[in-house]
Design a protein around this motif. Structure first.
Motif, PDB file in Angstrom:
ATOM      1  N   LYS C 251       0.865  -1.221  -0.073  1.00  0.00           N
ATOM      2  CA  LYS C 251       0.052  -0.045  -0.059  1.00  0.00           C
ATOM      3  C   LYS C 251       0.839   1.228  -0.039  1.00  0.00           C
ATOM      4  N   LEU C 252       1.931   1.146   0.366  1.00  0.00           N
ATOM      5  CA  LEU C 252       2.894   2.296   0.635  1.00  0.00           C
ATOM      6  C   LEU C 252       3.278   2.953  -0.581  1.00  0.00           C
ATOM      7  N   ASN C 253       3.521   2.491  -1.382  1.00  0.00           N
ATOM      8  CA  ASN C 253       3.997   2.972  -2.953  1.00  0.00           C
ATOM      9  C   ASN C 253       5.000   4.164  -2.902  1.00  0.00           C
ATOM     10  N   ASN C 254       6.028   3.783  -2.683  1.00  0.00           N
ATOM     11  CA  ASN C 254       7.392   4.675  -2.372  1.00  0.00           C
ATOM     12  C   ASN C 254       7.570   5.704  -3.585  1.00  0.00           C
ATOM     13  N   ARG C 255       7.368   4.935  -4.707  1.00  0.00           N
ATOM     14  CA  ARG C 255       7.685   5.915  -5.781  1.00  0.00           C
ATOM     15  C   ARG C 255       6.868   6.952  -5.991  1.00  0.00           C
ATOM     16  N   SER C 256       5.479   7.036  -5.879  1.00  0.00           N
ATOM     17  CA  SER C 256       4.589   7.877  -5.821  1.00  0.00           C
ATOM     18  C   SER C 256       4.879   9.035  -4.611  1.00  0.00           C
ATOM     19  N   ILE C 257       5.372   8.473  -3.491  1.00  0.00           N
ATOM     20  CA  ILE C 257       5.664   9.324  -2.388  1.00  0.00           C
ATOM     21  C   ILE C 257       6.936  10.312  -2.396  1.00  0.00           C
ATOM     22  N   ARG C 258       7.950   9.457  -3.362  1.00  0.00           N
ATOM     23  CA  ARG C 258       9.047  10.131  -3.661  1.00  0.00           C
ATOM     24  C   ARG C 258       8.754  11.335  -4.552  1.00  0.00           C
ATOM     25  N   ALA C 259       7.941  10.831  -5.454  1.00  0.00           N
ATOM     26  CA  ALA C 259       7.610  11.834  -6.542  1.00  0.00           C
ATOM     27  C   ALA C 259       6.909  13.318  -5.793  1.00  0.00           C
ATOM     28  N   ALA C 260       5.794  12.979  -4.895  1.00  0.00           N
ATOM     29  CA  ALA C 260       5.288  13.974  -4.143  1.00  0.00           C
ATOM     30  C   ALA C 260       6.469  14.958  -3.395  1.00  0.00           C
ATOM     31  N   GLN C 261       7.514  14.032  -2.956  1.00  0.00           N
ATOM     32  CA  GLN C 261       8.549  14.902  -2.239  1.00  0.00           C
ATOM     33  C   GLN C 261       9.262  15.614  -2.992  1.00  0.00           C
ATOM     34  N   VAL C 262       9.462  15.337  -4.292  1.00  0.00           N
ATOM     35  CA  VAL C 262      10.259  16.151  -5.213  1.00  0.00           C
ATOM     36  C   VAL C 262       9.258  17.275  -5.356  1.00  0.00           C
ATOM     37  N   LEU C 263       8.080  17.406  -5.611  1.00  0.00           N
ATOM     38  CA  LEU C 263       7.365  18.461  -5.991  1.00  0.00           C
ATOM     39  C   LEU C 263       7.335  19.362  -4.404  1.00  0.00           C
ATOM     40  N   ILE C 264       7.329  18.900  -3.493  1.00  0.00           N
ATOM     41  CA  ILE C 264       7.324  19.788  -2.135  1.00  0.00           C
ATOM     42  C   ILE C 264       8.754  20.229  -2.100  1.00  0.00           C
ATOM     43  N   GLY C 265       9.636  19.573  -2.555  1.00  0.00           N
ATOM     44  CA  GLY C 265      10.930  20.188  -2.476  1.00  0.00           C
ATOM     45  C   GLY C 265      11.367  21.387  -3.376  1.00  0.00           C
ATOM     46  N   ALA C 266      10.760  21.340  -4.414  1.00  0.00           N
ATOM     47  CA  ALA C 266      10.723  22.567  -5.410  1.00  0.00           C
ATOM     48  C   ALA C 266       9.838  23.527  -5.192  1.00  0.00           C
ATOM     49  N   LEU C 267       9.060  23.455  -4.355  1.00  0.00           N
ATOM     50  CA  LEU C 267       7.959  24.505  -3.932  1.00  0.00           C
ATOM     51  C   LEU C 267       8.476  25.818  -3.711  1.00  0.00           C
TER      52      LEU C 267
END
Lengths: 309, 573, 291
Positions: C251-267
């Motif tokens: 359920k964790l879906n690391n790749r999606s969470i990582r992707a979300a992290q990239v976007l938060i990082g670039a914010l």
């Protein structure tokens, strides 16, 4: 001491009388650097010990140059050193050229909207971590059905195993790094370009110089100091190639040219957390950096006639 | 110039001085204080109805598990389980700090804690062998042999007695310096997972020999099993990017095992001495065969880049015909494959026989996950409180009440409906949260034979008794979780694995790295990865293997073999 | 400044096309990552997602947002970024002002020594353990200053700013001194305003670094008091998958969470850059100050 002063005897420098304030202005940086960088330098002695965390620096065994001997005598260290240097210098060259070219070109764009949109978009890859990119690259560079190889097939080339061939691996690493960082790196040059006095261009235009001539005779010379600074500082980082990138892309097929100092130290550390060894490697890298930065400083001074510090 | 050098030298001296001063002052915690010795007549705790009168505080630190979920604003320090421990057992667990495990932060913080000379927490769990060894060497954790003997309950002792090797990594000079957190390792061996829908479609039988295996492989790549008209499937997938062993999904051990050797494992040879699998002659044949398979397209062109994640992705994409993997393969990544292709299904089969009909070998996972370390400075009260806490969790294996832990599980792991546990997400107010991750060890307490017996009953569809259900109580999953039908396949895979336990080769060397390993393992490992990979890719002839073996031995391998056997002799009774 | 000749006009057109191409090359992977962050675990893992989310959901963002420490972490990150920007910019600019004057009549005695001091500070470091011991011994453990002070002096930026200062016209400065201004006044009223492009650059770098730096947060702070970068890092840290957590990992879906992290990082850069944009436009600064 005395002879030295007599030989070097010059007329005494007369400084402004409120120049003591300069020391005051410098002090925050000196104090902070002393506390947070110089005091922990004590840790460098770990490189000459067999450091164990529970014994501390005072209690760990001294081994002299043992760690360095081990490092230099290790069968793979020469190869790993050259691999690091090769990838690093290629990145430095292509990175600087592309970043600078981009900055010059974007600076010529007169449409304000286009300019700001492009500038914002090219920063974005900088924020993609190599873990994420590693997955994406594995996919699009897949030797059988990846996007890139499908495209190559269409134009009649044989598929290429980009991440599995030593030479292609180096090319891929350099190219992807250039792609990732050129936009972000261009900010420095854009700032330098913004600082050029417009009066210079106006004068050149009156003399009838075209854009190309203006670039050659005004723009480039004006940003030479910035280029010199950026290059000198980058050269000092030549042995830090980007662990994350290599670590996420490399594999046994490309150890030959893809294995770098940092990945090697990482694998060494996996066996058991060898602080002393990694400190020794770090110290070696720092010393090399020191020589490189002094060399680059001299070259910058000789070639561009500019002292960066 | 001289003056400058002097200044520089004095600055350096000063900074060294300050830093070593810091290190010095930090190390006085290391003095040989009398550690609480349980044999001294320490008063027993006053326990009334299972509760310690005047609750005792135990301090701990812990690694964060990214799969743990919290609700109602709870966290590791304060949650339903810690409240239960305090209110019903009189054990007050105080968490000093937490740090994520997955990215190594927890281990970094543990080592920093050790370096800073701070007082250790009473009890903490270490998952990395290297970190555990460091603590054991430091002399700051206690020899648990006596305490365990004196305070552990008969049930807990019996559970650990089933896995005597689990103690080995934590032994020094014949003493035990940590209590292993044991796990069920039955089911960690690979069966052969085959895409049943492909087998059926192509009208094939599951292979029982190496030759049959190759026939199925050929059909799985050349007869378009996924029916999309493209040649885009692989017959077999496995991991080999960073190592040849250690991928719970995409295991290679059985592939090499068909040729009579398992790389990267220490196991006894004919003379009873431990030998290194990577240099056994069978490996050469295996590599030759793998090269042939790669040339025929049975395995992926970029197989050298496949690690656990890549294998999981390829499986999820529905491209893999067969692979080795632990019993939970259908739960992950299988469930992800099902989401996009509901008719796909992997079925576990017994492994085919190897080259020339020989018995196929494979690995089995170690029976422990981590180590419970106890500070030398723990008070005897806290020590007893810890054993009281842990003993209580082990009472599940004496009980026939499945809900003996409902004090912290009800409303989190399940709700009780008609005397049965209802474990579906939507029935539990606020969602499901696995409370076993809140426990001090962060894992369910395991009694291998009892847990296994219940698993087998479930796999066979037999009726479960109260005590069967109670033996599952520490996991919080009581009975068959109807919301997770794939768990049934997990248990069936265990059954399949159990049919071939004579194939299982565990890792025999469980000690911390030997001297020569510390200095030479990286070199030897890289040499091996290089040689094996290049042979598979046809960049080196299989005969390179022979020179690899020679070089391995002369570059420190022989010394390591000696050291490993010295260790083995010291633990083997 | 309109292009006049045909050659220049065709250069402009070519250049614009090239720029649009480069922008796309950089944007497309981001769109892919955005699509990943919004897709279902199964479609991400099976590599079905290109530029459009498959099985649209916001789980990855929810996973981060529902974490009870998310808001405090966001707050700490914001506070840290702003404080650190202020401290670092001031400290480095002051030092750059002094060093830009060199060792001569206008500068300070011991100039070379100080330059050496900073260069050594840039290239060498004592390693993680002594730095950690120092930070904790001086009582900064779990304090926001532990995230700010150790990295406040950045020699790279210092040298960059210093070189920009050196390029400023000497006459202006001398005129100011003639009028009786002191160093502080010249620094604040003349050097800083004239250097807005480089200050914007360095400021931007600092904001981006501080926003995304996670390691200091993980060793100097307690688990429930970490900056956002550290929190996100812990959410995506991959557990060792085994029988006990396989269903959660699915359920964790690391790749999606990582992707979300990239976007938060670039914010932050996406928010700040448009504001700073004007400092990167040629001529504006000198012109404005001349006025």
């Amino acid at each position: 001491m005395n002879t030295a002063t007599t030989i070097k005897k010059k007329e005494k420098i007369v400084r402004r009388k409120d120049n003591w304030q300069l020391y005051l202005m410098l002090s925050p940086a000196v104090v902070l650097a002393f506390i947070f960088v110089y005091i922990p330098f004590g840790g460098i002695v770990m490189a000459f010990q067999d450091y164990k965390p529970y014994l501390g620096i005072s209690g760990s065994k001294w081994v002299g140059w043992e760690q360095f001997k081990f490092m230099f005598e290790y069968p793979d260290s020469v190869q790993v050193f050259w691999n690091t240097l090769r990838i690093s210098l290629l990145k430095l060259f292509f990175g600087t050229v592309s970043t600078l070219t981009f900055a010059l070109l974007i600076n010529e764009v007169r449409k304000k909207f286009l300019r700001s949109a492009v500038q914002t978009f090219v920063f974005l890859p900088h924020f993609l971590s190599w873990v994420v990119l590693g997955g994406i690259f594995l996919e699009i560079l897949d030797p059988t059905n990846g996007l890139v190889n499908e495209a190559l097939k269409v134009i009649g080339f044989d598929p290429i195993f980009f991440l599995g061939d030593n030479n292609w691996f180096v090319i891929t690493v350099v190219a992807s790094d250039v792609w990732k960082e050129f936009g972000y790196g261009s900010i420095v040059f854009l700032a330098a370009l913004a600082g050029i006095n417009p009066a210079l261009y106006e004068a050149a235009q009156l003399d009838g110089a075209g854009r190309w001539k203006q670039t050659l005779h005004i723009t480039l010379p004006s940003i030479v100091p910035t280029i010199a600074v950026v290059l000198t500082l980058s050269i000092s980082q030549v042995l830090n190639v980007g662990f994350d990138q290599i670590f996420n892309l490399y594999n046994p097929l490309v150890y030959g040219k893809g294995d770098i100092i940092d990945t090697f130290v990482y694998r060494m550390g996996l066996v058991d957390g060898n602080y002393s060894f990694s400190t020794a490697v770090g110290l070696f890298k720092s010393v090399v950096s020191l020589f490189l930065i002094l060399g680059a400083y001299r070259i910058a001074y000789k070639v561009a006639g500019y002292k960066i510090f | 110039m001289k003056k400058k050098a002097k200044i520089a030298a004095s600055i350096l001296a000063m900074s060294v001085g300050i830093a070593s001063l810091a290190a010095c002052s930090s190390n006085n915690g290391n003095s040989e204080e009398a550690s609480p010795s349980p044999s001294s007549s320490s008063p027993a705790l006053n326990i009334v109805d299972g509760k310690i009168d005047h609750a005792v505080t135990i301090t701990t630190v812990r690694g964060e598990d990214p799969t743990a979920t919290f609700k109602n604003g709870e966290n590791y320090s304060d949650n339903v389980h810690t409240r239960w421990a305090r209110d019903t057992l009189g054990v007050d667990i105080k968490t000093l700090w937490t740090s994520p495990t997955g990215d190594g932060s927890y281990d970094t913080k543990l080592k920093l804690m050790l370096s800073s000379g701070d007082k250790l927490p009473d009890i903490f769990v270490s998952t990395q062998q290297e970190t555990t060894s460091m603590f054991i060497e430091s002399g700051k954790v206690m020899d648990v042999s006596e305490a365990f003997e004196k305070y552990a309950s008969a049930t807990w002792k019996a559970a650990l007695a089933e896995t005597p090797t689990a103690w080995q990594p934590f032994m020094k000079d014949g003493k035990k310096y940590a209590i292993p957190v044991i796990r069920q390792n039955m089911g960690t061996q690979s069966p052969l997972w085959i895409r049943q829908d492909w087998l059926t479609k192509l009208n094939l039988q599951a292979p029982t020999t190496l030759e049959e295996l190759e026939k199925v492989m050929d059909a799985f790549v050349n007869q378009d099993p996924d029916g999309n008209g493209k040649k885009d499937t692989v017959a077999l997938d496995f991991g080999m990017k960073d190592a040849f062993l250690g991928y719970p999904i995409g295991d290679t051990s059985w592939i090499f095992g068909m040729f009579g050797a398992i790389p990267e494992r220490w196991y006894p040879g004919e003379d009873g001495k431990l030998q290194y699998g990577s240099i056994q002659p069978g490996i050469k044949n295996a590599l030759t065969k793998l090269k042939e398979w790669k040339d025929k397209g049975y395995i992926a062109t970029d197989i050298a880049l496949h690690d656990f994640n890549k294998v999981a992705e390829t499986v999820a994409a529905g491209k893999v015909g067969m692979l080795g993997g632990e019993n939970w393969l259908m739960v992950y990544p299988g469930s992800l494959m099902l989401a996009s292709n509901p008719t796909a299904m992997y079925v576990p089969y017994t492994l085919p026989t190897g080259e020339g009909g020989q018995k196929t070998l494979r690995t089995i996972g170690v029976p422990y996950t981590s180590a419970i370390l106890i500070s030398k400075d723990i008070t005897d009260e806290a020590l007893q409180a810890f054993f009281h806490y842990q003993n209580t969790l082990y009472t599940a294996f004496e009980s026939d009440d499945p809900f003996l832990f409902k004090g912290f599980q009800e409303g989190y792991d399940y709700v009780i409906k008609d005397g049965k546990a209802d474990m579906s997400e939507q029935d539990i107010p606020g969602g499901k949260a696995a409370t076993m991750k809140y426990t001090l060890t962060g894992a369910a307490s395991i009694y291998p034979s009892k847990t296994l017996a219940t698993d087998i009953k479930i796999a066979k569809g037999e009726e479960l008794t109260g005590s069967d259900l109670a033996s599952m109580a520490t996991t919080g999953i009581i009975g068959v979780d109807a919301t997770n039908p794939l768990e049934l396949i997990t248990r069936q895979a265990t059954l399949v694995a159990m049919e071939q336990t004579d194939s299982d080769v565990p890792e025999y060397f469980l000690g911390s790295s030997t001297d020569t390993m510390s200095s030479r393992n990286e070199l030897l490992k890289k040499m091996q990865m290089d040689t094996f990979t290049n042979i598979i890719y046809g960049k080196a002839s299989p005969d390179e293997f022979d020179s690899f073996v020679k070089k391995w031995k002369s570059s420190g391998g022989d010394d390591i073999t000696k050291e490993v056997n010295e260790w083995y002799d010291s633990v083997k009774q | 400044m309109q292009p006049t000749t045909t050659a220049e006009r065709s250069f402009q057109i070519f250049n614009q096309i090239l720029m649009v191409f480069l922008a796309l090359v950089c944007l497309v992977p981001l769109l892919h990552v955005l699509a990943l962050s919004l897709s279902s675990s199964a479609s991400v893992m099976s590599n079905q997602v290109t530029f459009w989310p498959i099985g649209l959901n916001f789980n990855s963002y929810e996973k981060a947002l529902e974490n009870p420490t998310f808001l405090p972490a966001l707050g700490l990150s914001a506070k840290r970024t702003i404080l650190s920007l202020a401290v670092s910019l001031l400290v480095n600019c002051l030092a750059a002002y002094v060093l830009s004057k060199g060792g001569g009549r206008d500068g300070i005695a011991g100039y070379k020594g100080f330059v050496g001091f900073f260069i050594v500070a840039m290239l060498f470091n004592g390693g993680m353990i002594p730095t950690y011991l120092l930070v904790t011994k001086i009582g900064l453990y779990n304090s926001i200053w532990a995230l700010i002070l150790p990295s406040a002096v950045n020699v790279f930026y210092l040298i960059l700013i210093m070189n920009f200062f050196k390029a400023l016209p000497k006459e202006l400065e001398e005129a100011a001194f003639m009028d009786g201004a002191n160093h502080w006044q010249v620094f604040a009223r003349m050097f800083l305003p004239l250097s807005l492009p480089v200050l914007a650059t360095v400021g931007l770098f600092m904001v981006v670094n501080d926003w995304n730096e996670w390691f200091m947060g993980s060793i100097y702070m307690k688990g429930d008091n970490v900056p956002l970068s550290t929190l996100l890092k812990s959410i995506i840290s991959v557990p060792i998958v085994d029988a006990s957590n396989a269903s959660e990992v699915a359920k964790l879906n690391n790749r999606s969470i990582r992707a979300a992290q990239v976007l938060i990082g670039a914010l932050p850069i996406l928010l700040i850059y448009p504001v700073l944009q004007r400092f990167f436009t040629q001529g504006i600064v000198i012109g404005a100050v001349k006025e």
